[in-house]
Design a protein around this motif. Structure first.
Motif, PDB file in Angstrom:
ATOM      1  N   ARG A  76       6.861  12.041   9.561  1.00 13.11           N
ATOM      2  CA  ARG A  76       7.391  10.938   8.887  1.00 13.11           C
ATOM      3  C   ARG A  76       8.914  11.293   9.823  1.00 13.11           C
TER       4      ARG A  76
ATOM      5  N   PHE B 198       7.703   1.927   4.102  1.00 10.40           N
ATOM      6  CA  PHE B 198       7.501   2.052   3.119  1.00 10.40           C
ATOM      7  C   PHE B 198       9.069   2.134   2.312  1.00 10.40           C
TER       8      PHE B 198
ATOM      9  N   MET C 156       0.708  -0.916   0.046  1.00  7.79           N
ATOM     10  CA  MET C 156      -0.277   0.312   0.115  1.00  7.79           C
ATOM     11  C   MET C 156       0.996   1.094   0.086  1.00  7.79           C
ATOM     12  N   ARG C 157      -0.342   2.356  -0.406  1.00  6.92           N
ATOM     13  CA  ARG C 157       0.571   3.709  -0.188  1.00  6.92           C
ATOM     14  C   ARG C 157       0.751   4.320   1.226  1.00  6.92           C
ATOM     15  N   ILE C 158       1.093   5.389   1.362  1.00  8.78           N
ATOM     16  CA  ILE C 158       0.801   5.963   2.450  1.00  8.78           C
ATOM     17  C   ILE C 158      -0.135   6.582   2.530  1.00  8.78           C
TER      18      ILE C 158
ATOM     19  N   GLU D  47      -3.166   5.308   1.269  1.00 13.66           N
ATOM     20  CA  GLU D  47      -4.227   4.529   1.345  1.00 13.66           C
ATOM     21  C   GLU D  47      -3.556   3.435   2.515  1.00 13.66           C
TER      22      GLU D  47
ATOM     23  N   GLY E 187       8.567   4.641  -1.615  1.00 15.80           N
ATOM     24  CA  GLY E 187       6.489   4.924  -1.114  1.00 15.80           C
ATOM     25  C   GLY E 187       5.383   3.471  -0.418  1.00 15.80           C
ATOM     26  N   ARG E 188       6.076   2.210  -0.493  1.00 13.54           N
ATOM     27  CA  ARG E 188       4.961   0.874  -0.732  1.00 13.54           C
ATOM     28  C   ARG E 188       5.103   0.520   0.190  1.00 13.54           C
TER      29      ARG E 188
END
Length: 195
Positions: free
Chosen positions: A35, A63, A18-20, A22, A66-67
């Motif tokens: 962060r 991440f 997932m992305r941040i 999401e 980005g994942r």
């Protein structure tokens, strides 16, 4: 809040990959607290701390590109993570270790220990850390997806970010109780653990 670990795929509402945005969208009742750079050797590894209520950290999401590849749950404010009905969060370390070793003895799991003594199962993408709380020390699950599970219990060569290895260790009596031990010269340079 209860989350089921689906080994190598996800935990609770989170799916690895997932992305941040999401991840933030599927964490109702939690907000992004901050962060941070999660590892001194891999600048692209970013951590996002999600919390509840009065900015109490509950979930750490990591991440790369980005994942989402790694999730750690706070033993005090995080969700209760279960695996096959067995609680993994905020347990007495010796009790959870007995569960893992029993499953290992029955050839259900292949339990291994990393250099800093943390038990885990590469085949599940699971490492069990400990966290100091008011009443003593309890367990804190750290989980990774399939692409990062190889050697995940190895705190030197695995994919779990350095910041997750800092702090209280799962150690037998007579061994240093935290990482890094006082006076150790680390390879971190200017990087400091975020918590």
């Amino acid at each position: 809040m209860d989350w089921e670990l689906v080994p190598l795929e996800g935990v609770g509402p989170l799916s690895f990959g997932m992305r941040i945005a999401e991840v933030a969208a599927v964490l109702p009742g939690m907000t992004e607290l901050r962060r941070f750079q999660a590892d001194p050797s891999f600048r692209e590894t970013r951590g996002v701390e999600f919390g509840t209520g009065r900015a109490e950290p509950a979930v750490y999401a990591y991440f790369i590109g980005g994942r989402l590849f790694c999730v750690a749950v706070d033993a005090v404010h995080g969700p209760q993570v279960t695996l096959w009905g067995r609680e993994l969060t905020a347990c007495v370390p010796a009790d959870l270790e007995l569960f893992l070793l029993h499953a290992h003895g029955c050839e259900v799991l292949d339990v291994s220990y990393g250099p800093r003594g943390n038990p885990g199962v590469n085949g599940l993408g699971l490492v069990v850390r400990v966290q100091k709380v008011v009443s003593g020390v309890v367990t804190r699950p750290v989980m990774v997806g399939r692409a990062w599970a190889d050697r995940c219990t190895d705190d030197w060569e695995g994919a779990i970010p350095e910041c997750e290895w800092v702090g209280r260790l799962w150690t037998p009596p007579g061994k240093p109780g935290s990482w890094p031990p006082p006076g150790l010269d680390t390879h971190w340079g200017s990087w400091q653990p975020p918590f």
